[in-house]
Design an enzyme around this catalytic site. Structure first.
Site, PDB file in Angstrom:
ATOM      1  N   HIS A  98       0.861  -1.193   0.000  1.00 39.94           N
ATOM      2  CA  HIS A  98       0.000   0.000   0.000  1.00 39.94           C
ATOM      3  C   HIS A  98       0.898   1.244   0.000  1.00 39.94           C
ATOM      4  CE1 HIS A  98      -3.391   2.597   0.818  1.00 39.94           C
ATOM      5  NE2 HIS A  98      -4.208   1.559   0.875  1.00 39.94           N
TER       6      HIS A  98
ATOM      7  N   GLU B 204      -0.771   0.719  -5.703  1.00 39.38           N
ATOM      8  CA  GLU B 204      -0.647  -0.503  -4.905  1.00 39.38           C
ATOM      9  C   GLU B 204      -0.500  -1.710  -5.828  1.00 39.38           C
ATOM     10  OE1 GLU B 204      -3.872  -0.774  -2.004  1.00 39.38           O
ATOM     11  OE2 GLU B 204      -4.283   1.350  -2.357  1.00 39.38           O
TER      12      GLU B 204
END
Length: 305
Positions: A168, A266
């Site tokens: 992330h 991501e």
């Protein structure tokens, strides 16, 4: 150069070369919470102001490791005829982002060799039960203006398990002066709760687009090779390129409301809720690791300024 330092009282590792400097907290997800372009002295990642800020919002600081990535619908899936339940930790309904991003990792190795600075950390999983015997070794290498990320997942247990991994990664992004590019071959259609319906729509790659006031929380299928997200700041001249190997079959792009000064490209090996999708592993990216097997996946961040 490698130094052991403190970040808000927590033990951290600072690694640097002539181009980049990173700061990692092994005891909290092995998260690289800072990456500095030494040529300009500018921070490239969203860095927490304190350890408390990191724990309160772990997904929007640094490079959290997701195992598995994103949501498991209702926290439930069936594997080899057995129903498994993951903890519900999102909107009182789903499981999200897995089991390692806020856990302590063990430092296995630190070295400087032939101009490459390397830090290796490892986590051994005991819970949930399906991952008993699973381990992840994470290797970060500073090589010139490139930060390489290598993850090796190993199954030392007695049973196979399904898995996926993602990052992330939260980059600072000046919407007014920056453009964003992304290689992608299609977009996943999502429900209101950001879970793929199983359908995809074709679309062109993003090429130097503005994300100003353009909120994104979207999922895309990547090409088989040559995948990258590129962030270019016209004011500073800095270009950050995030590349993946072919194991990373998907991207999720998140930037809040498009006005918050960050973007999260991501990379995922498997798409959101792949554990529950009635599609082939070639489409979802879901992988199965048999006892005694291991698998390695790679990404890299290159900074040109």
């Amino acid at each position: 150069m490698i130094k052991h330092v403190l970040f808000d009282g927590k033990e951290a590792i600072q690694a640097s070369n002539d181009y980049l400097q990173l700061l990692m907290i092994p005891s909290f997800g092995s998260n690289v919470i800072s990456l500095i372009d030494k040529k300009t002295g500018k921070e490239l990642l969203v860095k927490p102001d304190s350890f408390e800020a990191l724990t309160e919002n772990p997904m929007l600081n640094g490079i959290p490791v997701l195992f598995p990535p994103n949501r498991i619908e209702n926290g439930t899936f069936i594997f080899n005829g057995i129903t498994h339940h993951f903890p519900i930790n999102e909107i009182d309904k789903h499981h999200i982002h897995g089991f390692v991003y806020d856990q302590p990792w063990q430092v296995m190795n630190e070295k400087e060799e032939q101009g490459v600075v390397t830090i290796q950390t490892m986590i051994q999983l005991d819970q949930p039960a399906i991952y008993k015997g699973a381990s992840i070794q994470l290797t970060y290498e500073l090589d010139g203006a490139v930060l390489r990320q290598t993850a090796t997942v190993k199954n030392s247990g007695d049973e196979p398990f399904p898995w996926g991994i993602g990052y992330h990664t939260s980059f600072l992004f000046d919407e007014k002066h920056s453009s964003f590019s992304l290689t992608k071959k299609s977009q996943w259609l999502l429900t209101e709760e950001a879970i793929p319906t199983g359908e995809q729509v074709s679309g062109e790659p993003m090429k130097e687009i503005s994300l100003q006031a353009m909120p994104l929380d979207d999922a895309y299928a990547a090409f088989d090779e040559g995948n990258e997200a590129v962030m270019h700041n016209r004011e500073t001249g800095c270009t950050v390129t995030y590349r993946t190997d072919s194991a990373f079959k998907h991207w999720v792009i998140y930037n809040g409301n498009g006005k918050e000064g960050f973007v999260c490209p991501e990379p995922y090996t498997c798409i959101t809720n792949a554990f529950n999708m009635n599609l082939s592993p070639e489409e979802t990216g879901l992988r199965i690791l048999m006892p005694g097997e291991e698998d390695t996946v790679r990404t890299e961040i290159e900074v040109i300024s």
